[in-house]
Scaffold this motif. Structure first.
Motif, PDB file in Angstrom:
ATOM      1  N   ARG A  23      67.877  -3.026  38.175  1.00 33.03           N
ATOM      2  CA  ARG A  23      68.928  -2.321  38.892  1.00 33.03           C
ATOM      3  C   ARG A  23      69.065  -2.815  40.318  1.00 33.03           C
ATOM      4  NH1 ARG A  23      66.200   3.163  37.764  1.00 33.03           N
ATOM      5  NH2 ARG A  23      64.483   1.786  38.077  1.00 33.03           N
ATOM      6  N   PRO A  38      56.820  -1.684  40.070  1.00 31.71           N
ATOM      7  CA  PRO A  38      58.131  -1.932  39.467  1.00 31.71           C
ATOM      8  C   PRO A  38      59.166  -0.898  39.886  1.00 31.71           C
ATOM      9  CG  PRO A  38      56.700  -0.888  37.877  1.00 31.71           C
ATOM     10  CD  PRO A  38      55.884  -1.063  39.129  1.00 31.71           C
ATOM     11  N   GLY A  39      60.398  -1.310  39.832  1.00 36.54           N
ATOM     12  CA  GLY A  39      61.483  -0.389  40.152  1.00 36.54           C
ATOM     13  C   GLY A  39      62.450  -1.007  41.143  1.00 36.54           C
ATOM     14  N   ASP A  40      63.444  -0.234  41.493  1.00 38.24           N
ATOM     15  CA  ASP A  40      64.424  -0.697  42.475  1.00 38.24           C
ATOM     16  C   ASP A  40      63.769  -0.673  43.856  1.00 38.24           C
ATOM     17  OD1 ASP A  40      66.478  -0.732  44.437  1.00 38.24           O
ATOM     18  OD2 ASP A  40      67.920  -0.156  42.898  1.00 38.24           O
TER      19      ASP A  40
END
Lengths: 364, 471
Positions: B8, B218-220
């Protein structure tokens, strides 16, 4: 604990793609280059992020014992590939990158003097540094000054392993590395064989040692077809309990990849029935290996064994992996598939052995 | 080549239709793209329809559809909730334009919007591999915090409404929302900078010294504030977790409370110090230093990527490396941690960047004139003074420029430094100071040349006045 972070992993996957086959993949015929192995990826990820503890733990697990996979591949080789991806990563400025890796691995070795892996990694970086001077092209394309640097770094690597032999040489990965160092430094065959056998004493299941020893025996290095054939038969005997005649097929397949290419059956002393038996033995022992079946099919094509090729292509179905079909693999596969489809009559002439001209006094 | 992230990672490029004053357009189209890097493999784009004129009071959160393009696939995905970029663009953009009256209904809408936005910062990515017990505990803390803030937001909104009303004119709902949103972003930043108790500080240092995976979250990257802290806790021995989680609760309870100002910005910034050291060359006996982990060595040394070109995770890795290196050099642990916190703090520049700038607008400016006002600063009404030191060569040509002072004010943030906004002028002033052909009349030898830039929002947003000698 290293998380399975998709972002760093994605980044690392891309790095891996750039270094494919540059370091470790070339000689081993049982693995598909199209595959990204989880252990390789995990190893590379730990190395990229500097997680030495995770690497060392994995090395300790793998350096003894068989760790052979259902398809006949072995974990140690996939583990080593992970190092190759990092050390062999292509950069615009290789010198500062490699120097930094040298510093890092030396710091690890200083902090963990009893870790064989720490010392081996440092030597591996030195070897890579050497090859950055040599390049992978023909010898004639190497600048004269680069040869000196190439040799200097290889000698440094050899010296380093010697200086830390009490720790490093307890691990067959050091022998594996030392064979490649010795090959680059033109060490004599007997010395290299002694290193190989010593490594096998440390870890009889380190199959990669057989493949490493193949390289210096190729005609382009210091061997010839006869020496090579003797070695392959000897190695086959040594590994018969585990692989049957399998090592014969795998080593000759590696020889094709490294030197003979499509002319394996013309220029070497390979015997197709023996090689075929080798593949069959492997298939019996390790049936789930589409990659090896691809190699087998390719070799059947080179050996002009159409029934075997046809049968294998049928077995492979959509598992044909073009990357495993030798030099210029796409065309190689195409022509083999075309030949397989031809009726035996169409290619009758091809099957006739080539008539060789000979001059003899009787004909005068 | 590397340097790309999937998922994202969309960043908004807001077309003209979304700039202040144009909110009455029937549709304000927000096009968000990933920042493409070389050989980008995955391209993500988002098209959001928002700011419909039929919603005069709250022209935001009307995001309908997000199109994700993954390699060669186009997959329409209904998100249901507004993307952050849409919120930023429409809310703050609207703050300058739609002058609608304030009523109870907008309070609820602002509150809901703030809740949705805050939730993003406290949601742990599903791919974040966490010990289940730790995840459960962390999610409970997050849930409690969001619930507490939900109760607090109406008071913030009312406080802001009263404050803006004191100017004599009824405030617009958008200007109130923008100010409260700025306050929330600043609380996020203050939270990142605030030290915990002695145990928390020692344990955090231990995690950063011993955990090479501390940045592998992890992630935006715009929303990883909470997840990054939980990752550090996971690195620590399990016995440490309860105490660390208790400290996290305590630190979160400071949101909205009167606070002491955080420690000053490190000077130089940790990334500047780190790059300066790396530029001296490889570590050797004369110049000992810690080696970079391979990934950083690859980008920084092998590819020559500067700090601005590094992605969130690599920046974090560099900050972690610098923390360890500065500790090795003898820096006090508290100072090293403060530098790390500033280095990894997500400001509005990191979260939104130049998303609202028109492409090429800054380049088109007369280089002899004042620098263009950063759009993100004008959207939030940020004003202030920045102080810059410029190192010159003998001929008066700039060698480098470093921001050494930041005095910034932002509507909605009172009684504490607006740290989330303090670097909002940095890039513009450094670019100005280093502008092509820039020549300084008075080369000052070894001493850097120092000047200040006033940033004020009046009729002319570009009326920036450099103090001191004219460069």
């Amino acid at each position: 604990m290293m998380p399975t972070s998709r972002f760093p992993r994605a980044q690392i996957r891309r790095l891996a793609a750039c270094t494919v086959a540059a370091i470790a993949c070339a000689a081993v015929p049982c693995l598909s280059r199209a595959e990204t192995d989880a252990l390789t990826e995990k190893t590379a990820q730990a190395f990229w992020t500097g997680d030495f503890a995770a690497l060392d733990k994995e090395n300790e697990r793998l350096k003894h014992g068989k760790h052979i996979r259902p398809d006949g591949g072995w974990d140690l080789e996939y583990f080593r590939r992970g190092f190759g991806q990092v050390i062999g990563a292509h950069t615009e400025h290789s010198e500062p990158y490699l120097r930094e890796l040298e510093t890092l691995t030396l710091q690890w070795a200083t902090e963990h003097p009893k870790s064989s892996l720490a010392h081996i990694l440092h030597a591996k970086v030195l070897v890579r540094h050497a090859w950055s001077y040599r390049g992978s092209g023909y010898a004639q394309d190497v600048p004269p000054e680069a040869w000196a640097d190439f040799r200097k770094y290889l000698q440094r690597a050899a010296q380093y392993l010697q200086d830390h032999a009490d720790v490093a040489m307890t691990d067959s990965s050091a022998h594996e590395l030392l064979i490649t160092i010795g090959t680059g430094l033109d060490w004599d065959i007997e010395t290299l064989k002694a290193i190989q056998q010593d490594g096998l004493k440390r870890n009889p299941d380190d199959i990669e040692l057989y493949f490493d020893m193949l390289t210096p025996l190729l005609p382009r290095w210091h061997g010839n077809a006869r020496i090579l054939d003797n070695y392959i038969r000897e190695a086959t005997k040594q590994t018969q309990a585990l692989f049957g005649m399998g090592m014969y097929a795998r080593l000759y397949s590696a020889a094709a990849e490294q030197e003979y290419g499509h002319a394996l059956f013309e220029n070497s002393l390979v015997d197709w029935p023996t090689m075929k038996k080798g593949y069959e033995d492997m298939q019996v022992r390790f049936p789930n290996s589409p990659a090896r079946r691809n190699y087998f099919a390719h070799m059947a094509c080179l050996a002009k064994d159409r029934p075997t090729l046809v049968a294998l292509l049928a077995e492979l179905g959509n598992k044909v992996d073009v990357s495993l079909w030798g030099p210029n693999p796409e065309r190689s596969l195409e022509s083999c598939q075309r030949w397989a489809k031809e009726s035996p009559d169409e290619s009758k002439d091809e099957k006739k052995p080539e008539k060789k001209g000979r001059a003899s006094p009787a004909s005068l | 080549m590397p340097g790309w992230r999937w998922g994202r990672g969309y960043w908004p490029d807001v077309p003209e239709a979304c700039v202040p004053g144009s909110i009455s357009h029937s549709h304000c189209r927000l096009v968000a793209n990933t920042r493409k890097r070389e050989n980008v493999c995955i391209y993500v784009s988002a098209i959001a329809l928002c700011c419909t004129v039929s919603i005069p009071l709250f022209p935001f959160l009307q995001v309908k559809t997000l199109f994700l393009t993954h390699v060669h696939q186009r997959v329409p995905v209904l998100l249901g909730k507004a993307v952050l970029a849409g919120t930023f663009a429409c809310m703050v953009g609207g703050a300058h334009a739609a002058e609608s009256a304030f009523s109870d209904d907008p309070v609820a809408k602002i509150k809901n919007a703030l809740h949705d936005d805050l939730l993003r910062y406290f949601t742990l990515d599903k791919e974040f591999v966490l010990d289940p017990a730790l995840r459960a505990a962390a999610e409970k803390i997050a849930e409690e915090h969001v619930a507490r803030m939900d109760k607090l937001f109406p008071a913030w909104i009312e406080e802001e409404r009263v404050h803006q009303s004191s100017a004599g004119k009824p405030p617009s709902s958008n200007s109130v929302h923008g100010a409260v949103y700025a306050r929330m972003l600043n609380e996020l930043a203050l939270w990142q900078l605030e030290p915990g108790d002695a145990h928390y500080e020692n344990a955090t240092l231990t995690a950063l010294r011993t955990g090479p995976g501390a940045c592998e979250v992890p992630g935006d990257p715009r929303f990883l504030d909470f997840a990054s802290r939980i990752m550090r806790i996971q690195i620590l021995p399990a016995a440490e977790r309860d105490a660390m989680l208790a400290s996290e609760r305590t630190l979160l309870s400071h949101w909205g409370q009167p606070r002491a100002n955080p420690a000053p910005w490190p000077d130089p910034l940790p990334q500047q110090a780190a790059y300066a050291l790396l530029q001296r060359g490889s570590a050797d006996a004369d110049h000992p230093r810690l080696a970079l982990p391979p990934l950083l060595a690859y980008y920084v040394l092998g590819k020559g990527v500067d700090y601005a070109g590094l992605q969130f995770w690599d920046r974090c890795r560099l900050q972690q490396w610098w923390l360890n290196e500065s500790l090795r050099q003898g820096t006090a642990p508290a100072a090293a941690l403060n530098a790390f916190r500033y280095g990894t703090m997500l400001t509005v520049v990191d979260r939104i960047g130049n998303a609202w700038d028109k492409p090429g607008a800054a380049d088109a400016k007369d280089s002899a004139g004042p620098p263009p006002y950063p759009v993100i600063a004008s959207r939030y009404g940020a004003t202030g003074v920045t102080t810059v030191n410029v190192r010159l060569d003998a001929a008066g040509k700039p060698l480098d420029a470093v921001v050494t002072g930041r005095k910034v004010e932002v509507p909605g943030i009172r009684g504490v430094r607006p740290v989330a906004f303090e670097n909002v002028f940095d890039a513009a002033i450094v670019k100005y100071a280093m502008g092509a052909g820039r020549h300084y009349d008075k080369p000052s030898g070894k001493e850097p040349y120092k000047f200040q830039m006033n940033w004020s929002l009046d009729d002319d947003k570009n009326a920036n006045v450099p103090k001191g000698a004219k460069p």
